[in-house]
Design a protein around this motif. Structure first.
Motif, mmCIF file in Angstrom:
data_model
loop_
_atom_site.group_PDB
_atom_site.id
_atom_site.type_symbol
_atom_site.label_atom_id
_atom_site.label_comp_id
_atom_site.label_asym_id
_atom_site.label_seq_id
_atom_site.Cartn_x
_atom_site.Cartn_y
_atom_site.Cartn_z
ATOM 1 N N TYR A 248 0.851 -1.190 0.000
ATOM 2 C CA TYR A 248 0.000 0.000 0.000
ATOM 3 C C TYR A 248 0.888 1.242 0.000
ATOM 4 O O TYR A 248 0.852 2.057 0.912
ATOM 5 N N SER B 264 -3.441 0.405 -4.353
ATOM 6 C CA SER B 264 -4.434 -0.314 -3.568
ATOM 7 C C SER B 264 -5.084 -1.413 -4.391
ATOM 8 O O SER B 264 -4.828 -1.547 -5.575
ATOM 9 N N THR C 58 -2.573 12.593 -2.797
ATOM 10 C CA THR C 58 -1.908 11.373 -2.366
ATOM 11 C C THR C 58 -2.296 10.247 -3.321
ATOM 12 O O THR C 58 -3.485 9.980 -3.522
ATOM 13 N N VAL D 18 -2.212 6.300 -3.882
ATOM 14 C CA VAL D 18 -2.095 5.084 -3.073
ATOM 15 C C VAL D 18 -2.279 3.866 -3.969
ATOM 16 O O VAL D 18 -3.259 3.764 -4.701
ATOM 17 N N LYS E 256 3.124 11.462 -2.361
ATOM 18 C CA LYS E 256 2.423 12.738 -2.206
ATOM 19 C C LYS E 256 2.874 13.743 -3.255
ATOM 20 O O LYS E 256 4.049 13.824 -3.584
ATOM 21 N N ARG F 219 2.427 4.897 -0.790
ATOM 22 C CA ARG F 219 1.822 6.228 -0.892
ATOM 23 C C ARG F 219 2.849 7.213 -1.417
ATOM 24 O O ARG F 219 3.981 7.229 -0.952
#
Length: 134
Positions: A20, A37, A33, A35, A24, A22
């Motif tokens: 997961y 997923s 952001t 992500v 920015k 991330r």
């Protein structure tokens, strides 16, 4: 300052190496952001959060936050309805204000491809990547 090819490579590498991950970004004063997923058990997507949130009101458009999501174009009416509407006279369709070929645009926070995400991010001139410190 627009994102560079090096920034895109960093985003792809960073997200791909974590379950997961991330990343920015700051675009037009919004904290974006990205992500990595799961959409389904076997399908991975990149989800775009704006200032840390996903709001269902952004799906239909009309908000500045929509510009960071993926546009999804589709017909306003389903196939069966469009087929029935085509049997109606053009005069009646015009009178009722119906157009079987009318399209709509909704917005989705999920990107299934890095290529389409990067093509979209290239349109923002003042995008800035915030690199992670690990």
């Amino acid at each position: 300052m627009a994102l560079t090819e090096d920034d895109f490579e960093y985003i792809k590498e960073y997200l791909s190496k974590r379950i997961y991950g991330r990343v920015k970004l700051v675009i037009d004063g919004y904290n974006i952001t990205l992500v990595w997923s799961f959409e389904t058990l076997f399908k991975r997507v990149i989800v775009t959060y704006i200032n840390g949130e996903l709001s269902p009101k952004w799906i239909t458009g009309g908000h500045p936050e929509c510009s960071y999501w993926r546009p999804v174009r589709s017909f306003k009416y389903d196939t069966a309805t469009r087929k029935r509407m085509k049997k109606i006279s053009k005069r009646q369709l015009k009178k009722e204000g119906w157009d079987p070929e009318e399209k709509r645009v909704n917005y989705s926070p999920a990107w299934s491809s890095f290529k389409t995400l990067f093509a979209h991010l290239k349109t923002f001139e003042n995008a800035k990547l915030i690199r992670n410190e690990d």
